[in-house]
Each structure stands twice: as structure tokens, then as C-alpha cells.
Design an enzyme around this catalytic site. Structure first.
Site, PDB file in Angstrom:
ATOM      1  N   HIS A   1      -3.779  -8.255  -3.446  1.00 51.28           N
ATOM      2  CA  HIS A   1      -3.817  -7.223  -2.401  1.00 51.28           C
ATOM      3  C   HIS A   1      -4.272  -7.763  -1.057  1.00 51.28           C
ATOM      4  O   HIS A   1      -3.652  -7.506  -0.025  1.00 51.28           O
ATOM      5  CB  HIS A   1      -4.737  -6.074  -2.817  1.00 51.28           C
ATOM      6  CG  HIS A   1      -4.817  -4.995  -1.781  1.00 51.28           C
ATOM      7  ND1 HIS A   1      -3.779  -4.129  -1.544  1.00 51.28           N
ATOM      8  CD2 HIS A   1      -5.778  -4.680  -0.875  1.00 51.28           C
ATOM      9  CE1 HIS A   1      -4.103  -3.307  -0.561  1.00 51.28           C
ATOM     10  NE2 HIS A   1      -5.311  -3.628  -0.132  1.00 51.28           N
TER      11      HIS A   1
ATOM     12  N   HIS B   1      -2.323  -4.788   2.312  1.00 49.98           N
ATOM     13  CA  HIS B   1      -3.635  -4.590   2.947  1.00 49.98           C
ATOM     14  C   HIS B   1      -3.623  -4.316   4.444  1.00 49.98           C
ATOM     15  O   HIS B   1      -4.596  -3.803   4.976  1.00 49.98           O
ATOM     16  CB  HIS B   1      -4.484  -5.840   2.658  1.00 49.98           C
ATOM     17  CG  HIS B   1      -5.958  -5.728   2.868  1.00 49.98           C
ATOM     18  ND1 HIS B   1      -6.682  -4.601   2.542  1.00 49.98           N
ATOM     19  CD2 HIS B   1      -6.863  -6.631   3.338  1.00 49.98           C
ATOM     20  CE1 HIS B   1      -7.966  -4.819   2.812  1.00 49.98           C
ATOM     21  NE2 HIS B   1      -8.094  -6.040   3.295  1.00 49.98           N
TER      22      HIS B   1
ATOM     23  N   ASP C   1       0.829  -1.219   0.000  1.00 48.53           N
ATOM     24  CA  ASP C   1       0.000   0.000   0.000  1.00 48.53           C
ATOM     25  C   ASP C   1       0.859   1.263   0.000  1.00 48.53           C
ATOM     26  O   ASP C   1       1.822   1.372   0.772  1.00 48.53           O
ATOM     27  CB  ASP C   1      -0.894   0.031   1.240  1.00 48.53           C
ATOM     28  CG  ASP C   1      -1.775  -1.206   1.378  1.00 48.53           C
ATOM     29  OD1 ASP C   1      -1.309  -2.312   1.091  1.00 48.53           O
ATOM     30  OD2 ASP C   1      -2.936  -1.042   1.799  1.00 48.53           O
TER      31      ASP C   1
ATOM     32  N   HIS D   1      -1.111   4.495  -0.474  1.00 48.09           N
ATOM     33  CA  HIS D   1      -2.131   5.349   0.147  1.00 48.09           C
ATOM     34  C   HIS D   1      -1.814   6.853   0.046  1.00 48.09           C
ATOM     35  O   HIS D   1      -1.890   7.583   1.041  1.00 48.09           O
ATOM     36  CB  HIS D   1      -2.336   4.955   1.605  1.00 48.09           C
ATOM     37  CG  HIS D   1      -3.308   3.828   1.779  1.00 48.09           C
ATOM     38  ND1 HIS D   1      -4.610   3.885   1.331  1.00 48.09           N
ATOM     39  CD2 HIS D   1      -3.162   2.597   2.324  1.00 48.09           C
ATOM     40  CE1 HIS D   1      -5.229   2.759   1.608  1.00 48.09           C
ATOM     41  NE2 HIS D   1      -4.375   1.941   2.206  1.00 48.09           N
TER      42      HIS D   1
ATOM     43  N   ARG E   1     -12.822  -7.065   9.141  1.00 48.84           N
ATOM     44  CA  ARG E   1     -13.174  -5.855   8.399  1.00 48.84           C
ATOM     45  C   ARG E   1     -14.652  -5.802   8.030  1.00 48.84           C
ATOM     46  O   ARG E   1     -15.138  -4.776   7.576  1.00 48.84           O
ATOM     47  CB  ARG E   1     -12.358  -5.770   7.112  1.00 48.84           C
ATOM     48  CG  ARG E   1     -10.864  -5.721   7.328  1.00 48.84           C
ATOM     49  CD  ARG E   1     -10.131  -5.768   6.000  1.00 48.84           C
ATOM     50  NE  ARG E   1      -8.704  -5.965   6.170  1.00 48.84           N
ATOM     51  CZ  ARG E   1      -7.808  -4.976   6.272  1.00 48.84           C
ATOM     52  NH1 ARG E   1      -8.208  -3.727   6.243  1.00 48.84           N
ATOM     53  NH2 ARG E   1      -6.524  -5.245   6.410  1.00 48.84           N
TER      54      ARG E   1
ATOM     55  N   ASN F   1      -8.474  -2.870  -2.469  1.00 51.14           N
ATOM     56  CA  ASN F   1      -9.855  -2.571  -2.076  1.00 51.14           C
ATOM     57  C   ASN F   1     -10.163  -1.078  -2.124  1.00 51.14           C
ATOM     58  O   ASN F   1     -11.331  -0.679  -2.194  1.00 51.14           O
ATOM     59  CB  ASN F   1     -10.151  -3.129  -0.676  1.00 51.14           C
ATOM     60  CG  ASN F   1      -9.315  -2.502   0.409  1.00 51.14           C
ATOM     61  OD1 ASN F   1      -8.078  -2.570   0.358  1.00 51.14           O
ATOM     62  ND2 ASN F   1      -9.945  -1.892   1.396  1.00 51.14           N
ATOM     63  N   HIS F   2      -9.114  -0.234  -2.127  1.00 51.10           N
ATOM     64  CA  HIS F   2      -9.362   1.214  -2.208  1.00 51.10           C
ATOM     65  C   HIS F   2      -9.420   1.729  -3.642  1.00 51.10           C
ATOM     66  O   HIS F   2      -9.630   2.927  -3.843  1.00 51.10           O
ATOM     67  CB  HIS F   2      -8.317   1.981  -1.400  1.00 51.10           C
ATOM     68  CG  HIS F   2      -8.684   2.109   0.040  1.00 51.10           C
ATOM     69  ND1 HIS F   2      -9.359   3.186   0.562  1.00 51.10           N
ATOM     70  CD2 HIS F   2      -8.508   1.251   1.076  1.00 51.10           C
ATOM     71  CE1 HIS F   2      -9.575   3.002   1.849  1.00 51.10           C
ATOM     72  NE2 HIS F   2      -9.054   1.837   2.191  1.00 51.10           N
TER      73      HIS F   2
ATOM     74  N   ASP G   1      -4.067  -0.309  -3.424  1.00 48.25           N
ATOM     75  CA  ASP G   1      -4.225   0.810  -2.488  1.00 48.25           C
ATOM     76  C   ASP G   1      -3.181   1.897  -2.750  1.00 48.25           C
ATOM     77  O   ASP G   1      -2.423   2.305  -1.872  1.00 48.25           O
ATOM     78  CB  ASP G   1      -4.179   0.334  -1.033  1.00 48.25           C
ATOM     79  CG  ASP G   1      -5.500  -0.302  -0.591  1.00 48.25           C
ATOM     80  OD1 ASP G   1      -6.337  -0.614  -1.472  1.00 48.25           O
ATOM     81  OD2 ASP G   1      -5.700  -0.489   0.614  1.00 48.25           O
TER      82      ASP G   1
ATOM     83  N   ASP H   1      -6.157   7.218  -1.588  1.00 40.34           N
ATOM     84  CA  ASP H   1      -6.998   7.382  -0.390  1.00 40.34           C
ATOM     85  C   ASP H   1      -6.155   7.596   0.867  1.00 40.34           C
ATOM     86  O   ASP H   1      -5.025   7.118   0.972  1.00 40.34           O
ATOM     87  CB  ASP H   1      -7.936   6.186  -0.164  1.00 40.34           C
ATOM     88  CG  ASP H   1      -9.224   6.282  -0.968  1.00 40.34           C
ATOM     89  OD1 ASP H   1      -9.562   7.393  -1.422  1.00 40.34           O
ATOM     90  OD2 ASP H   1      -9.892   5.251  -1.143  1.00 40.34           O
ATOM     91  N   ARG H   2      -6.758   8.315   1.802  1.00 39.31           N
ATOM     92  CA  ARG H   2      -6.162   8.662   3.099  1.00 39.31           C
ATOM     93  C   ARG H   2      -5.032   9.680   2.954  1.00 39.31           C
ATOM     94  O   ARG H   2      -5.138  10.785   3.423  1.00 39.31           O
ATOM     95  CB  ARG H   2      -5.713   7.411   3.864  1.00 39.31           C
ATOM     96  CG  ARG H   2      -6.890   6.495   4.224  1.00 39.31           C
ATOM     97  CD  ARG H   2      -6.512   5.483   5.280  1.00 39.31           C
ATOM     98  NE  ARG H   2      -7.650   4.652   5.630  1.00 39.31           N
ATOM     99  CZ  ARG H   2      -8.558   4.927   6.566  1.00 39.31           C
ATOM    100  NH1 ARG H   2      -8.464   6.048   7.249  1.00 39.31           N
ATOM    101  NH2 ARG H   2      -9.547   4.091   6.807  1.00 39.31           N
TER     102      ARG H   2
END
Length: 490
Positions: free
Chosen positions: A344, A419, A234, A236, A392, A295-296, A263, A266-267
Site C-alpha cells: 500500500h 496511498h 485506494d 475509500h 505524513r 494504513n486506513h 484503504d 474511511d472518508r
């Protein structure tokens, strides 16, 4: 008389237990306030073991939300409400967890319950109204997208109508192609917090979509015996940490191939810079630079966690929709030398999944809530054998026996997944057969973890890890572009 006085002064075991549980809760609250959510969860658990009550479950639910364990958060909220159906925060926690998962209708039902119980609660009314807006917006978008013959966003873009202003002095495509010079210029341009011209940005997206469409859902990669191959987890939106990976490990090239394992966005608030850098390298080195969906890379996550807002802020709502189309075509997994599978999230809720099953996935869609596409993006390993419901709330948790059966069935050495935040940026699990790599150090400027990447060669396929600390970045906080909803989630 004296005996009665003596009895009155003695604290009953039950009261002692309650007092100890309360002390655990108060310590946990301090850890929670300081952002040490794992320690808070541990202490809330001790309090629950001594005295199961709605407040303790509700507090632990809030901590689970902070650690992205939304399934556990939902379970704790349910338990809190079982113990006390009038515990209002239980509905809040449940709604917040559903919101975090992008399950807006379920969130709306819980906010609605709060407004019924407390009709004068302004906070509840605000959350209900905001959530209702999201549900209505999504229903409208779904209604207008029903027409299967509707043109894609990509088809509606007219690059010829976009002019390059004379004052633009940034990176330029050469003959509409990404070149090594373009990538060098782009990296420096972004380092200075400048924006790539929208015409070039759209061109990259159109080209990368066309390229991804030509790929299978499972991409096979050959790593020569004497060649280095790097796997990153990730990112991110942590652009400056991405540049640090290239500083430590060398720039991508035909002799220095990379796989980024989902990923990307995001964030972190430099997601646009990250994704265009990665897409640029994919176009420049299509056979030596690889990207898996995380997943993002989905509309629901992008709406909540900042990427959609960042694209709208730096470019246009139209571009945000185009990104969704592009993400739908990202490959779901990569297989190195027919011996190492990289995805992922993780493995599956059933034992008979083959590599051919992954190849056959119709991936051009938003991630479903179940099935092997969902599990590739969302699942996590667990230390004990068997399977468990996901912490999750999406995917599954799988044990060492599950991993071993999958490897034997598909004649593989081990799997690599990402992840999950890991303190050193990586973790060996399942007797070394399930490797996690996470490449965003000090995740969200708050976790204090290192990032890591894996290097291996084709001869022995043994993973070697490099860990690194976060580097400074401009003063833009994580989640700066996230849904306003997150600002007032309890």
C-alpha cells in the site's frame, strides 16, 4: 526639506517585500477557501520565502492538513511557534495534525496549552474536552484488553442466536457459503442503499478472519502468461466508483483476478458496502481475489475518518471491534511472479530489507509507528535520491536510488503502491520502477482527480493503465460518519 518629503513618499524595499508577501497570502487564502490546497500551499510558500512569519507558516500548516501531509503540517506549526510563541493557531495546527494521525495524547497537550493561554476560549475548551474523552476512552480500552487470555470478539459471537426475520428479502448465503448469486444479489441490494442482514454480515466476517489467519504476511501470486491480472488502489468507501471498476473491467472471477491494494474504507460514506463486497469476492474466489492492508485498515484511522462510526450506525459497536480483529490479519504485501512487489505505502528506512523479512512480520496487531510494517503501509516515494522525513509524519520518503537498491537486492522488476491521490489515477516514478495507482476518483467529492486501475499479464508483466471519472452516488456526503472532532477542527 523637499528631499525629506521625497524620501518619505518612497516605499522601502522591505515594505514592498512585505506587501508582495501579503498579496501572495491573500491569493493563497482564496485558493484555500475554494478547496485548491496545492495551489494555496504554493502561494503560502512564496509568501514565506519573502517574509517568514508565524501566520504564513500557520496557514500553510492548515493547507498541509487538508492534503494529508501531516508531517509537513507539524513542521510548519513548530516553525510558526518558533517565530511567535504566542501564536495560538500554531498550537491548534499542531494539535489538529496530531489528531489526524491518531496521536491523541500529543494533541491533548497542545489543546491544553491553548486553554492555559486562553482560559476563556470556548472553542479551545471544547476541543480539549473532546480530545480528553478520546484519550480516556482509549486508556480504558487498553486496560481491559491487557488480559492476554481475553476472548476475541470473534469467539464471543453466537450466529445461532441471530434469526432471519420473515420480511428480509435481501441476499442470502447458501449453506452458509458465498455464491456467485449471492454476490450478484448483494451488489444490486447495496446499489439500492439496502443493508445486508446482520447474521450474514457476521458470518462473512468470521469466515474471512479465519481465512486471512491462514495466509502469510507476504502472499505470492502466480499470473499465467496469457492471463490478465488487475491491481486497484485506494477505494475509500466510494462504492459506486467500485462498481464502475467492475463495469469497465469485468466482474471478478477465476478468469478475471483482482488485487485491491488497501484503504478500502474511511472518508467515503459507503465503506460498509465496499468492504463486504470485497470480502465476499475474497471468499468466493480465494485464489483469484486478493486484498492488502492499507494504513486506513486500523483502529485509529477508522475512529477518526468514518468507518467505525459507519459500522456502529449500520450495525453494532461489537461489529466495529470485529473488523479491527479482521484487519489485523490482512496480508501486508503481494509478490506477482516473483518479479513485482505490491504494497500500500512503500519502501523502507534501511537498505537491507528482503522479501523474507516481509514474510516474517508478525502482523496481527495495530500498525506500529516505525519499522518495516509501518513503512509498508505509510511510506511515499520522492523524486530526489536518498530518504527524507515523511510528509505524513509516519513512515519515510524514499528516492529512486532506494527503489533501485531494493529491486536489485530482491531480483524484482518494479514495485506497485497506492496511498496517494494522482490526477490521472496513476503515476510512473523512479524511472518507471515505482508505480502508483489510486482508484478513488474525485476523492472525497472534492479533489477532481481521475481513478485508475492497472492490468498486466504474466508474460511481460508490463503495467497498462485505465483511467476513469467519478460516477454519481446517492446524496450522502463523504465523512458523514467521521469523528465529530473533525467537524470543529480548525
Amino acid at each position: 526639506m523637499g528631499e525629506n518629503n521625497e524620501d518619505a513618499s518612497v516605499i522601502s524595499p522591505d515594505e514592498e517585500t512585505k506587501a508582495e508577501a501579503q498579496r501572495f497570502k491573500e491569493k493563497a487564502n482564496e485558493f484555500y477557501k475554494n478547496g485548491n490546497y496545492d495551489e494555496a500551499i504554493s502561494l503560502y510558500t512564496k509568501a514565506i520565502e519573502l517574509q517568514p512569519c508565524a501566520i504564513f507558516y500557520g496557514n500553510r500548516s492548515a493547507a498541509y492538513i487538508r492534503t494529508e501531509c501531516f508531517g509537513y503540517a507539524l513542521s510548519d506549526a513548530d516553525k510558526a511557534l518558533e517565530l511567535d510563541k504566542n501564536y495560538i493557531k500554531g498550537y491548534y495546527r499542531r494539535a489538529d495534525a496530531y489528531m489526524s494521525l491518531g496521536k491523541y495524547k500529543d494533541a491533548l497537550k497542545n489543546y491544553q496549552l491553548v486553554t492555559k493561554i486562553r482560559p476563556n476560549d470556548k472553542d479551545a475548551k471544547l476541543k480539549f474536552t473532546e480530545c480528553q474523552k478520546i484519550v480516556k476512552k482509549l486508556a480504558f480500552e487498553k486496560a481491559i484488553a491487557v488480559d492476554e487470555n481475553k476472548k476475541s470478539v470473534a469467539d464471543s459471537i453466537d450466529l445461532s442466536a441471530m434469526t432471519i426475520e420473515g420480511e428480509y428479502s435481501g441476499p442470502k448465503l447458501e449453506d452458509d457459503k458465498v455464491t456467485e448469486k449471492f454476490m450478484t444479489d448483494l451488489i444490486e441490494w447495496y446499489r439500492q442503499e439496502k443493508k445486508l442482514h446482520r447474521k450474514y454480515a457476521y458470518k462473512i466476517l468470521l469466515d474471512i478472519k479465519a481465512y486471512f489467519m491462514s495466509l502469510p504476511s507476504l502472499v505470492d501470486i502466480t499470473v499465467p502468461d496469457d492471463a490478465k491480472f488487475t491491481i486497484c488502489g485506494d477505494i475509500h468507501g466510494q462504492y459506486y466508483d467500485l462498481l464502475n471498476i467492475f463495469q469497465l473491467n469485468g466482474m471478478p472471477s477465476e478468469k478475471n483476478p483482482y488485487l485491491f491494494n488497501g484503504d478500502f474504507v474511511d472518508r467515503g460514506s459507503f465503506s460498509v458496502e465496499c468492504i463486504f463486497t470485497l470480502f465476499g469476492f475474497k471468499l468466493l474466489y480465494p485464489n483469484h481475489f486478493f486484498m492488502s492492508r492499507g494504513n486506513h485498515e486500523s483502529a485509529a484511522m477508522n475512529h477518526m475518518y468514518g468507518f467505525e462510526g459507519e459500522v456502529k450506525s449500520k450495525y453494532t459497536p461489537q461489529m466495529a471491534k470485529l473488523f479491527t480483529e479482521v484487519y489485523n490479519w490482512l496480508p501486508l504485501a503481494h509478490c506477482l511472479n516473483k518479479k513485482v512487489l505490491v504494497m500500500h505505502g512503500g519502501l523502507f528506512s534501511k537498505d537491507d530489507v528482503t522479501l523474507d523479512d516481509i514474510r516474517k512480520i508478525d502482523r496481527n496487531r495495530q500498525p506500529p509507528d516505525e519499522g518495516i510494517m509501518c513503512e509498508l503501509l505509510w511510506s511515499d516515494p520522492q523524486p530526489q535520491n536518498g530518504r527524507s522525513p515523511s510528509k505524513r509524519g509516519v513512515g519515510v520518503q524514499f528516492g529512486p536510488d532506494v527503489t533501485q537498491k531494493f529491486l536489485e537486492l530482491n531480483n524484482l522488476y518494479y514495485i506497485v503502491r497506492s496511498h496517494e491521490v494522482k490526477q490521472e489515477g496513476f503515476e510512473y516514478g523512479h524511472d518507471g520502477k515505482c508505480v502508483t495507482v489510486f482508484s478513488a476518483p474525485n476523492y472525497c467529492d472534492s479533489m477532481g482527480n481521475q481513478g485508475a486501475f492497472i492490468t498486466l499479464n504474466g508474460k511481460d508483466m508490463i503495467p497498462k493503465f485505465t483511467s476513469y471519472d467519478a460516477v454519481p452516488h446517492p446524496n450522502v456526503k463523504p465523512m458523514a460518519y467521521a469523528s465529530s472532532f473533525l467537524n470543529f477542527m480548525s
